[in-house]
Design an enzyme around this catalytic site. Structure first.
Site, PDB file in Angstrom:
ATOM      1  N   GLY A   1       1.036  -1.735  -0.380  1.00 12.30           N
ATOM      2  CA  GLY A   1       0.125  -0.231   0.045  1.00 12.30           C
ATOM      3  C   GLY A   1       1.455   1.314  -0.342  1.00 12.30           C
ATOM      4  CG  ASN A   2       0.071   4.238  -1.198  1.00 12.06           C
ATOM      5  OD1 ASN A   2      -0.822   5.226  -1.279  1.00 12.06           O
ATOM      6  ND2 ASN A   2      -0.784   4.100  -3.152  1.00 12.06           N
ATOM      7  NE  ARG A   3       3.584   7.968   5.567  1.00 12.53           N
ATOM      8  CZ  ARG A   3       4.543   9.183   5.537  1.00 12.53           C
ATOM      9  NH1 ARG A   3       5.146   9.333   6.135  1.00 12.53           N
ATOM     10  NH2 ARG A   3       3.605  10.269   6.677  1.00 12.53           N
TER      11      ARG A   3
END
Ligand code: CTP
Length: 414
Positions: free
Chosen positions: A209-211
Site C-alpha cells: 500500500g502507500n501513505r
C-alpha cells in the site's frame, strides 16, 4: 484563522440535535458562535444546550433584548450564517423572504455568506417546491449543501439526511477562508474523481500500500459537488474518511479495480481528477492462501512485481483517440521529493509533459508533508505553461483553489 462571528441557525427537525456538534466544532475552532433556533427547533433540543455550548444567549423571537435590535444586528454583524438543519419549511421561508422569527429576520439582514445544510424526508427534498426554493437560494448566492443519503427517521432511506457535522464545519471554514462566496458554477458538469491509495494483494491478508489518506481527493469531490457538479468518486483506501454528501462513491481496492472503475465512468465524464495514489507495481502472483514464514534458515520469500497500467496516461490516450468525446479536462496529481537530478518542480514539469494531462497539481512530500495531514501546499502547472503556487492551507482550501482553476479551464473550452 482569526476569530469570526458565526450564526448557527437551527430549524425544527429531528437532526437539530446534530447542530450541537456543529456549534461545538466551530467554537473549538476559535470562533464566536451565536445560536438562533426556531421555536420548533427547541422542541428537539433545549435552549440551555445551545447556550452552554456557544456561551451566548439563545432566543427565537424578535422581542427579546429589544433595545439591542437583535433582528437586525445579529445578521448585520455576522461573518457567516450556517443553518443546520435547514428544513423544507425554513428553506421556503428564506426563499420568500419572511421575517416571522429571529432566524428568518437574521437571514434577511445578513450580507455575509449563508450556508444551508438541509435535512428532511426524501419526498420533501425532491418536491418541486423545495427544488425551486433551493435553486432560487443558490441563484442568490447562498450555498445549499446536497443532503446525505441514508437512513432517515423511522425506516425510510434516501437523500435527506443532514450532512455530517464535520462536512458542514469544513465547508463553513472554507467560506470564511475564501474572500468570496463559493460559486454554483459547475451545475451540469460530470466529474470523476479518484482518491486514496490502492492496495496490491500479496496474499489474502497482506498487501503493498502507500501513505495516501485520500483527504485531498475527498476535498476535491466535496468542493466540486458543492459547486453543483455531478460527482462520482472512486475511493481507494482512505482510513475511514466520511463519504462526501451528494456524491456517488464506489470503493475499490487494487489499481486494477480502480482502472476498471475509471474506464466504466470516464465516457460520461467531463472532468477527470486523478488524485488517487495508484500503485505503479503489483505482485505478479498473489498467493491464494496466507504465506507461512516457515522454519528459520529456510530462506526468505521474494515478491516478483509487475507493472500496473497508468490510468491517467490511459485516459489521456483514450481522449486523443476520440474515445472520450465528453472529456474536457484531465487533472493529474504528483507527489515529488526532488533528487540529485532536479528539484520538485523540475520533476513535476517533466511529469506534466510525460502524462499529457491539462493540469497537474504538485505537492512536495516527505516527513510530515502532504501525507495524512490536514494541510497542504504546492503548485499548479498547466499544459499551456502557466504555473502558480498553491499557498499553504487546509486541503479543502487547496481543493477550492484547484477547482477555481478547473472551472476557469472549462470556461476556455466552452
Ligand atoms: N497514476 C495513474 N496510474 C498509475 C500511477 C499514477 O493514473 N499507475 C496517476 C496518479 O493518480 C497521479 C499521476 O498519475 O494523478 C501521477 O502519479 P505519480 O505516482 O506521481 O506518477 P508516476 O507516473 O507513477 O511517476 P513516479 O515515477 O514519480 O512514481
Amino acid at each position: 484563522m482569526e476569530r469570526k462571528r458565526i450564526i448557527v441557525g437551527v430549524a425544527g427537525g429531528i437532526a437539530a440535535y446534530k447542530a450541537a456538534t456543529v456549534v461545538r466544532q466551530l467554537t473549538e475552532a476559535g470562533h464566536s458562535v451565536r445560536v438562533v433556533p426556531t421555536e420548533s427547533a427547541l422542541k428537539f433540543v433545549g435552549a440551555a444546550t445551545f447556550e452552554a455550548l456557544s456561551g451566548n444567549p439563545v432566543h427565537t423571537g424578535v422581542f427579546a433584548e429589544v433595545h439591542e435590535v437583535p433582528h437586525v444586528r445579529i445578521g448585520q454583524a455576522a461573518d457567516l450564517v450556517v443553518v443546520a438543519p435547514a428544513t423544507a419549511d425554513l428553506l421556503a421561508r428564506a426563499t420568500i423572504g419572511r421575517a416571522d422569527d429571529l432566524l428568518t429576520a437574521t437571514l434577511l439582514t445578513a450580507r455575509c455568506p449563508v450556508l444551508y445544510a438541509p435535512a428532511m424526508h426524501t419526498e420533501m427534498w425532491l418536491h418541486p417546491a423545495t427544488c425551486d426554493n433551493v435553486a432560487t437560494l443558490r441563484r442568490r448566492g447562498s450555498i445549499v449543501m446536497e443532503p446525505a443519503s441514508g437512513r432517515l427517521t423511522g425506516a425510510d432511506t434516501g437523500p435527506g439526511r443532514l450532512p455530517e457535522a464535520e462536512e458542514i464545519t469544513t465547508l463553513a471554514q472554507l467560506l470564511l477562508a475564501r474572500n468570496d462566496a463559493l460559486p454554483y458554477d459547475l451545475a451540469g458538469v460530470k466529474v470523476l474523481v479518484t482518491a486514496g491509495g490502492t492496495r496490491e494483494p500479496i496474499d489474502p491478508v497482506r498487501f503493498i500500500g502507500n501513505r495516501s489518506s485520500g483527504k485531498q481527493g475527498y476535498a476535491m469531490a466535496r468542493v466540486m459537488a458543492q459547486r453543483g457538479a455531478d460527482v462520482t468518486l472512486i475511493a481507494g483506501n482512505t482510513s475511514g474518511l466520511i463519504d462526501p454528501a451528494g456524491v456517488h462513491v464506489t470503493h475499490v481496492g487494487s489499481a486494477a479495480q480502480l482502472r476498471d472503475a475509471v474506464s466504466k465512468h470516464a465516457p460520461d465524464a467531463n472532468v477527470l481528477v486523478m488524485a488517487a495514489a495508484v500503485a505503479d507495481f503489483r505482485p505478479a502472483h498473489p498467493a491464494v492462501n496466507k504465506i507461512k514464514k516457515g522454519p528459520a534458515g529456510e530462506g526468505e520469500p521474494t515478491i516478483e512485481l509487475v507493472r500496473n497500467d497508468d490510468v491517467l496516461a490511459g485516459a489521456v490516450r483514450a481522449r486523443a483517440d476520440g474515445q472520450l468525446p465528453n472529456m474536457q479536462a484531465i487533472v493529474g496529481f504528483a507527489a515529488e521529493t526532488g533528487d540529485a537530478n532536479g528539484d520538485v518542480l523540475f520533476h513535476a514539469r517533466a511529469k506534466l509533459r510525460r502524462k499529457g494531462c491539462d493540469l497537474l497539481v504538485v505537492n512536495a512530500v516527505g516527513e510530515n508533508r502532504a501525507f495524512e495531514v490536514d494541510h497542504n501546499d504546492g503548485w499548479l502547472l498547466s499544459a499551456d505553461g502557466t504555473e502558480s503556487a498553491l499557498e499553504h492551507g487546509s486541503k479543502t482550501v487547496i481543493a477550492s483553489r484547484i477547482v477555481d482553476a478547473i472551472a476557469a479551464f472549462l470556461r476556455t473550452c466552452a
